[in-house]
Design a protein around this motif. Structure first.
Motif, short mmCIF file in Angstrom:
data_model
loop_
_atom_site.label_atom_id
_atom_site.label_comp_id
_atom_site.label_asym_id
_atom_site.label_seq_id
_atom_site.Cartn_x
_atom_site.Cartn_y
_atom_site.Cartn_z
N GLY A 17 39.07 14.53 43.67
CA GLY A 17 38.31 14.51 44.90
C GLY A 17 39.01 15.17 46.06
N CYS A 18 40.26 15.60 45.88
CA CYS A 18 41.01 16.19 46.98
C CYS A 18 40.99 17.71 46.86
N VAL A 19 40.62 18.39 47.90
CA VAL A 19 40.65 19.84 47.93
C VAL A 19 41.45 20.25 49.15
N GLY A 20 42.60 20.84 48.90
CA GLY A 20 43.46 21.25 50.01
C GLY A 20 42.93 22.50 50.67
N PRO A 21 43.42 22.83 51.84
CA PRO A 21 42.99 24.04 52.54
C PRO A 21 43.45 25.28 51.79
N PRO A 22 42.68 26.39 51.86
CA PRO A 22 43.08 27.63 51.18
C PRO A 22 44.46 28.06 51.66
N SER A 23 45.24 28.55 50.73
CA SER A 23 46.60 28.98 51.06
C SER A 23 46.58 30.38 51.64
N ARG A 24 47.16 30.53 52.83
CA ARG A 24 47.25 31.85 53.44
C ARG A 24 48.11 32.77 52.58
N ILE A 25 49.14 32.18 51.96
CA ILE A 25 50.01 32.98 51.10
C ILE A 25 49.23 33.50 49.90
N ASP A 26 48.37 32.63 49.29
CA ASP A 26 47.58 33.06 48.13
C ASP A 26 46.64 34.19 48.51
N ARG A 27 45.97 34.07 49.67
CA ARG A 27 45.05 35.12 50.09
C ARG A 27 45.78 36.43 50.31
N THR A 28 46.95 36.35 50.90
CA THR A 28 47.73 37.56 51.15
C THR A 28 48.15 38.20 49.83
N ALA A 29 48.54 37.36 48.88
CA ALA A 29 48.95 37.88 47.57
C ALA A 29 47.79 38.56 46.87
N GLU A 30 46.60 37.95 46.95
CA GLU A 30 45.42 38.54 46.32
C GLU A 30 45.08 39.89 46.95
N GLN A 31 45.15 39.94 48.28
CA GLN A 31 44.85 41.20 48.97
C GLN A 31 45.86 42.28 48.60
N ARG A 32 47.12 41.86 48.50
CA ARG A 32 48.16 42.81 48.14
C ARG A 32 47.95 43.32 46.72
N ALA A 33 47.59 42.42 45.80
CA ALA A 33 47.36 42.81 44.41
C ALA A 33 46.17 43.76 44.30
N ALA A 34 45.13 43.54 45.12
CA ALA A 34 43.94 44.38 45.06
C ALA A 34 44.21 45.80 45.53
N SER A 35 45.30 45.99 46.26
CA SER A 35 45.64 47.34 46.72
C SER A 35 46.91 47.86 46.06
N ASP A 36 47.32 47.21 44.98
CA ASP A 36 48.54 47.60 44.28
C ASP A 36 48.16 48.19 42.92
N PRO A 37 48.24 49.52 42.75
CA PRO A 37 47.85 50.12 41.47
C PRO A 37 48.58 49.54 40.27
N ALA A 38 49.86 49.21 40.44
CA ALA A 38 50.62 48.67 39.32
C ALA A 38 50.06 47.32 38.87
N ALA A 39 49.71 46.46 39.84
CA ALA A 39 49.13 45.16 39.50
C ALA A 39 47.76 45.34 38.84
N LEU A 40 46.97 46.25 39.36
CA LEU A 40 45.66 46.52 38.77
C LEU A 40 45.79 47.05 37.35
N MET A 41 46.79 47.89 37.12
CA MET A 41 47.01 48.43 35.78
C MET A 41 47.38 47.33 34.80
N ARG A 42 48.17 46.36 35.25
CA ARG A 42 48.54 45.26 34.34
C ARG A 42 47.32 44.47 33.92
N VAL A 43 46.42 44.21 34.86
CA VAL A 43 45.19 43.48 34.53
C VAL A 43 44.32 44.32 33.58
N ALA A 44 44.19 45.61 33.88
CA ALA A 44 43.37 46.49 33.04
C ALA A 44 43.90 46.56 31.62
N GLN A 45 45.21 46.71 31.49
CA GLN A 45 45.81 46.82 30.16
C GLN A 45 45.68 45.52 29.38
N ALA A 46 45.78 44.39 30.08
CA ALA A 46 45.59 43.10 29.40
C ALA A 46 44.15 42.98 28.89
#
Length: 275
Positions: A17-46
């Protein structure tokens, strides 16, 4: 709802029943990954490895959109699109990449583009693609072999054999070059010489503990040549080494039977059994 006393518990552990506030660090990491070709390539290859070409294509495309000089992204995207049946879009992807990739990656991209054009029944275009590359890099073995395959598909077997032989003067041990030369000789009508060539290559692969894929390719071509001679028993023996399962073997034998003299099959380069 979480009361003040449970706020720390909600952050540290999962409390029903507990939902903590969204993590600013998580959002930043997601945004960084979305603009990082190397991270995108790892997901694509998987996704590619897991047999999910549609997801792979999405992430390869994002990586390619961010960096159109990324040869691996272009090749991955083209492969994923081809698997999904969109060879035209795959071709355009490779053409775009060819104009932008580094010189060190151009041979890989050009070879993939030429091969895809051959598979798309556009061998004349493939010949032009390979020749353009060889004008700049005349001793690139993959381009010479690719040119030979395209010329064989244009039924210009003499030119194809010249390309294979040049490749073999540069790289005498090339299994692909010797294999394709043997098949080209058969397509030109000299099946006896073709069998001798392919048998020799096969014997060397076995003696040297070569790759199973190379052996399967040779066996498939031997089966084709036996079938062209009307020797369906020989074709069946070789086909067993080329087929991955009994269903493939049955389909291939139906194809080889159609190649036998008197079957009514057209002359020239045969389509593959899977087509």
């Amino acid at each position: 709802m979480c009361g003040p006393a449970l706020l720390m518990a909600c952050v540290v552990v999962t409390v029903p029943g507990c939902v903590g506030p969204p993590s600013r660090i998580d959002r930043t990491a997601e945004q960084r990954a979305a603009s990082d070709p190397a991270a995108l390539m790892r997901v694509a290859q998987a996704a590619d490895r897991s047999g999910n070409p549609s997801t792979a294509a999405v992430f390869y495309r994002r990586a390619f959109d961010l960096d159109a000089s990324n040869a691996d992204a272009a090749l991955g995207l083209a492969h994923a699109l081809t698997v999904q049946g969109d060879a035209d879009q795959a071709t355009e992807t490779l053409r775009t990449a060819l104009a932008r990739v580094a010189a060190s990656d151009s041979v890989r991209v050009r070879k993939a583009l030429g091969d895809l054009l051959v598979l798309s029944h556009r061998p004349t275009e493939a010949v032009a693609v390979f020749r353009a590359g060889l004008d700049r890099l005349p001793n690139e073995v993959p381009l010479l072999i690719g040119l030979g395959v395209a010329q064989d598909n244009c039924r210009d077997h003499a030119a194809a054999q010249a390309a294979y032989r040049k490749a073999l003067t540069i790289e005498p041990g090339s299994i692909a070059g010797r294999n394709d030369l043997g098949l080209s000789i058969a397509l030109a009508g000299d099946t006896d010489t073709a069998l001798e060539t392919l048998r020799q290559v096969r014997a060397e692969i076995v003696a040297n503990g070569g790759e199973a894929n190379d052996l399967a390719t040779i066996d498939g071509n031997l089966a084709l040549v036996y079938a062209m001679q009307g020797n369906l028993a020989g074709a069946a023996r070789s086909a067993r080494g080329a087929a991955s399962d009994p269903t493939d073997l049955a389909a291939n034998m139906k194809f080889y039977s159609a190649l036998a003299p008197g079957s009514g099959a057209s002359s020239g380069l045969p389509s593959t059994p899977e087509e």
